[in-house]
Design a protein around this motif. Structure first.
Motif, PDB file in Angstrom:
ATOM      1  N   ASP A 222      19.286  45.858 -15.178  1.00 55.63           N
ATOM      2  CA  ASP A 222      20.086  46.648 -15.670  1.00 55.63           C
ATOM      3  C   ASP A 222      20.496  47.906 -14.947  1.00 55.63           C
ATOM      4  O   ASP A 222      19.899  48.287 -14.128  1.00 55.63           O
ATOM      5  CB  ASP A 222      19.561  47.088 -17.052  1.00 55.63           C
ATOM      6  CG  ASP A 222      19.097  46.231 -17.895  1.00 55.63           C
ATOM      7  OD1 ASP A 222      19.902  44.984 -18.115  1.00 55.63           O
ATOM      8  OD2 ASP A 222      18.171  46.235 -18.662  1.00 55.63           O
TER       9      ASP A 222
ATOM     10  N   ASP B 172      11.808  45.492 -15.370  1.00 57.34           N
ATOM     11  CA  ASP B 172      10.989  46.084 -16.545  1.00 57.34           C
ATOM     12  C   ASP B 172      10.762  47.723 -16.325  1.00 57.34           C
ATOM     13  O   ASP B 172       9.586  48.268 -16.564  1.00 57.34           O
ATOM     14  CB  ASP B 172       9.654  45.339 -16.682  1.00 57.34           C
ATOM     15  CG  ASP B 172       9.796  43.961 -17.038  1.00 57.34           C
ATOM     16  OD1 ASP B 172       8.871  43.333 -17.274  1.00 57.34           O
ATOM     17  OD2 ASP B 172      10.844  43.546 -17.414  1.00 57.34           O
TER      18      ASP B 172
ATOM     19  N   SER C  38      18.130  47.408 -24.962  1.00 52.44           N
ATOM     20  CA  SER C  38      17.586  46.707 -25.965  1.00 52.44           C
ATOM     21  C   SER C  38      16.564  47.607 -26.876  1.00 52.44           C
ATOM     22  O   SER C  38      16.497  47.328 -28.156  1.00 52.44           O
ATOM     23  CB  SER C  38      17.009  45.375 -25.702  1.00 52.44           C
ATOM     24  OG  SER C  38      15.772  45.730 -24.980  1.00 52.44           O
TER      25      SER C  38
ATOM     26  N   THR D 251      13.152  35.660 -22.265  1.00 48.00           N
ATOM     27  CA  THR D 251      14.544  36.107 -21.485  1.00 48.00           C
ATOM     28  C   THR D 251      14.719  35.207 -20.037  1.00 48.00           C
ATOM     29  O   THR D 251      14.593  35.740 -18.988  1.00 48.00           O
ATOM     30  CB  THR D 251      14.642  37.617 -21.044  1.00 48.00           C
ATOM     31  OG1 THR D 251      13.320  37.538 -20.382  1.00 48.00           O
ATOM     32  CG2 THR D 251      14.536  38.377 -22.504  1.00 48.00           C
TER      33      THR D 251
ATOM     34  N   ASN E 109      13.092  50.097 -17.229  1.00 45.98           N
ATOM     35  CA  ASN E 109      13.937  50.738 -18.256  1.00 45.98           C
ATOM     36  C   ASN E 109      13.052  52.061 -19.099  1.00 45.98           C
ATOM     37  O   ASN E 109      12.047  51.907 -19.305  1.00 45.98           O
ATOM     38  CB  ASN E 109      14.701  50.045 -19.293  1.00 45.98           C
ATOM     39  CG  ASN E 109      16.040  49.454 -18.879  1.00 45.98           C
ATOM     40  OD1 ASN E 109      16.711  50.015 -18.378  1.00 45.98           O
ATOM     41  ND2 ASN E 109      15.800  48.107 -19.059  1.00 45.98           N
TER      42      ASN E 109
ATOM     43  N   ASP F 145       5.358  37.273 -14.435  1.00 42.95           N
ATOM     44  CA  ASP F 145       6.092  37.029 -15.737  1.00 42.95           C
ATOM     45  C   ASP F 145       6.902  35.868 -15.461  1.00 42.95           C
ATOM     46  O   ASP F 145       7.233  35.493 -14.508  1.00 42.95           O
ATOM     47  CB  ASP F 145       7.287  38.283 -15.823  1.00 42.95           C
ATOM     48  CG  ASP F 145       8.148  37.879 -17.095  1.00 42.95           C
ATOM     49  OD1 ASP F 145       8.827  38.846 -17.570  1.00 42.95           O
ATOM     50  OD2 ASP F 145       8.219  36.644 -17.654  1.00 42.95           O
TER      51      ASP F 145
ATOM     52  N   HIS G 259       5.559  41.492 -21.854  1.00 46.84           N
ATOM     53  CA  HIS G 259       5.086  42.208 -20.943  1.00 46.84           C
ATOM     54  C   HIS G 259       4.984  43.474 -20.882  1.00 46.84           C
ATOM     55  O   HIS G 259       4.682  44.435 -20.169  1.00 46.84           O
ATOM     56  CB  HIS G 259       6.280  42.068 -19.841  1.00 46.84           C
ATOM     57  CG  HIS G 259       5.860  41.920 -18.270  1.00 46.84           C
ATOM     58  ND1 HIS G 259       6.458  41.466 -17.239  1.00 46.84           N
ATOM     59  CD2 HIS G 259       4.612  42.191 -17.877  1.00 46.84           C
ATOM     60  CE1 HIS G 259       5.815  41.597 -16.140  1.00 46.84           C
ATOM     61  NE2 HIS G 259       4.655  41.962 -16.560  1.00 46.84           N
TER      62      HIS G 259
HETATM   63  N1  LIG Z   1      16.161  44.489 -19.013  1.00 40.73           N
HETATM   64  C1  LIG Z   1      16.309  43.609 -20.465  1.00 40.73           C
HETATM   65  C2  LIG Z   1      15.324  42.324 -20.441  1.00 40.73           C
HETATM   66  C3  LIG Z   1      14.029  43.085 -20.332  1.00 40.73           C
HETATM   67  C4  LIG Z   1      13.012  41.490 -20.235  1.00 40.73           C
HETATM   68  C5  LIG Z   1      11.441  41.892 -20.341  1.00 40.73           C
HETATM   69  B1  LIG Z   1      10.569  40.814 -19.371  1.00 40.73           B
HETATM   70  O1  LIG Z   1       9.243  41.104 -19.679  1.00 40.73           O
HETATM   71  O2  LIG Z   1      11.017  39.354 -19.866  1.00 40.73           O
HETATM   72  O3  LIG Z   1      11.088  40.964 -18.080  1.00 40.73           O
HETATM   73  C6  LIG Z   1      17.679  43.413 -20.830  1.00 40.73           C
HETATM   74  C7  LIG Z   1      18.242  42.458 -19.902  1.00 40.73           C
HETATM   75  N2  LIG Z   1      19.447  41.927 -20.093  1.00 40.73           N
HETATM   76  C8  LIG Z   1      20.427  43.311 -20.927  1.00 40.73           C
HETATM   77  C9  LIG Z   1      21.908  42.582 -20.734  1.00 40.73           C
HETATM   78  C10 LIG Z   1      22.121  41.353 -21.484  1.00 40.73           C
HETATM   79  O4  LIG Z   1      23.272  40.794 -21.602  1.00 40.73           O
HETATM   80  C11 LIG Z   1      21.114  40.391 -20.666  1.00 40.73           C
HETATM   81  C12 LIG Z   1      19.708  40.866 -20.868  1.00 40.73           C
HETATM   82  C13 LIG Z   1      15.771  44.840 -21.268  1.00 40.73           C
HETATM   83  O5  LIG Z   1      15.884  44.522 -22.712  1.00 40.73           O
HETATM   84  O6  LIG Z   1      15.256  45.953 -21.070  1.00 40.73           O
END
Ligand SMILES: N[C@](CCCC[B-](O)(O)O)(CCN1CCC(O)CC1)C(=O)O
Ligand SMILES: [Mn+2]
Ligand SMILES: [Mn+2]
Ligand SMILES: [Mn+2]
Length: 342
Positions: A178, A123, A132, A241, A125, A227, A96
């Protein structure tokens, strides 16, 4: 109108290999065959080639910033050119993070676009709030004018310029947001519908409110960024995810159908009283008037659609991969006019 298909085999917005094969498995699930059933012409632009940059050290814990930035710069030019040529563009991901290029390219041609983001995640952040460092969790932060002062100058993204106002964005399907993202949603007053909202309101009402929010004042091009992880993992297991409690098949298809019906489906423009009166007239066989009205408004307002995060390496079986890819094709077909009523 005509539809152009553009593959973006890209994975560096996250860490799991395989999502770069998304375009291939979506095509292998019969995409072009399914699109040939429509009355519009279809142009397959093939897949973009993204160069892999050797030196690409993390920046503020952001992974592969230069590679992701370069890929999106290339994608934005391709999207802008396809839209400028008059095509409705279908972008096949890839992760994404590609939305940075896709929506930016679209906005270069259509600055008045509105964005519908169907996803389990927001999405949105920034490098500072990302848990991450993965850029597939940050694309919206590059687009919003309101976040401009919170975004650092990330190497590889100097070409980007925020173009979207918070009021021009609606989220559908959220269920894993988040803390930093939640603060942005609240402080900017972004319109969003979580899975709980869908349970409470029902998908019809969610779409009515979405279109009233985005289109009541004036019609404009829609960018749909879909997504596949918006769906329940039981339906779309082959994705990076997954989050339990996602969209049902029928909810996802309904979203796509209603997006196709924009521009013609008048209910969503706040003139409910007028259109229900016209419906009343229909019983006196004034159908001709109604159909002329809708056909004069031609196709929907959908101008660019992203279908992202299908990862064939993450399906537990070939059947799981096939189911995920076929679901993606079903959503695409419904967004482009396939109906359940024949
Ligand atoms: N918000 C997350 C997931 C993004 C997903 C991107 B997508 O394009 O697929 O929508 C992290 C989410 N979360 C963080 C804490 C963990 O325990 C579980 C996952 C991040 O890494 O920013
Ligand atoms: Mn996403
Ligand atoms: Mn997601
Ligand atoms: Mn149609």
């Amino acid at each position: 109108h005509s539809v152009a298909v553009l593959g973006a085999p890209f994975s560096k917005g996250q860490k799991k290999r395989g999502v770069e094969h998304g375009p291939k498995v979506i095509r292998d699930a019969g995409l072009m065959e399914r699109l040939s059933n429509f009355d519009f012409s279809v142009h397959d632009f093939g897949d973009l080639n993204f160069q892999h940059l050797e030196e690409d050290e993390p920046y503020m814990d952001v992974k592969f910033p230069r590679t992701v930035g370069a890929a999106n710069k290339k994608l934005s030019a391709a999207v802008r050119n396809a839209v400028s040529a008059g095509h409705t563009l279908l972008m096949l991901g890839g992760d994404h993070s590609l939305a940075v290029g896709s929506v930016s390219g679209h906005a270069q041609h259509s600055p008045d676009l509105c964005l519908i983001w169907v996803d389990a995640h927001a999405d949105i952040n920034t490098p500072m709030t990302s848990p991450s460092g993965n850029l597939h969790g940050q694309p919206v932060a590059f687009m919003l004018k309101e976040l401009q002062d919170k975004m650092p100058d990330i190497p590889g993204f100097s070409w980007t310029k925020p173009f979207l106002s918070s009021r021009d964005l609606v989220y559908i399907g959220l269920r894993d947001v988040d803390p930093g993202e939640y603060q942005f949603l609240k402080s900017f007053g972004i319109q969003y519908f979580t899975m709980r909202d869908i349970d409470r309101l029902g998908i019809q009402r969610v779409m009515e409110v979405t279109f009233d929010h985005l289109l009541a004042r004036k019609q404009r091009p829609i960018h749909l960024s879909f997504d596949i992880d918006a769906f329940d993992p039981s339906l779309a297991p082959a994705t990076g995810t997954p989050v339990n409690g996602g969209l049902t098949y029928r909810e996802g298809i309904y979203i796509a159908e209603e997006i196709h019906n924009t521009g013609t489906d008048h209910y969503s423009y706040g003139f409910h009283f007028l259109w229900s009166f016209l419906d009343f007239l229909k019983v006196f066989d004034c159908l001709a008037f109604e159909s002329n009205l809708s056909s004069s408004w031609c196709a929907g307002l959908l101008s660019v659609m992203d279908m992202v995060e299908v990862n064939p390496d993450l399906g537990a079986s070939p059947e799981a991969v096939e189911a995920t890819a076929t679901l993606a094709v079903d959503v695409i077909a419904s967004s482009l006019g396939q109906t359940r009523e024949g």
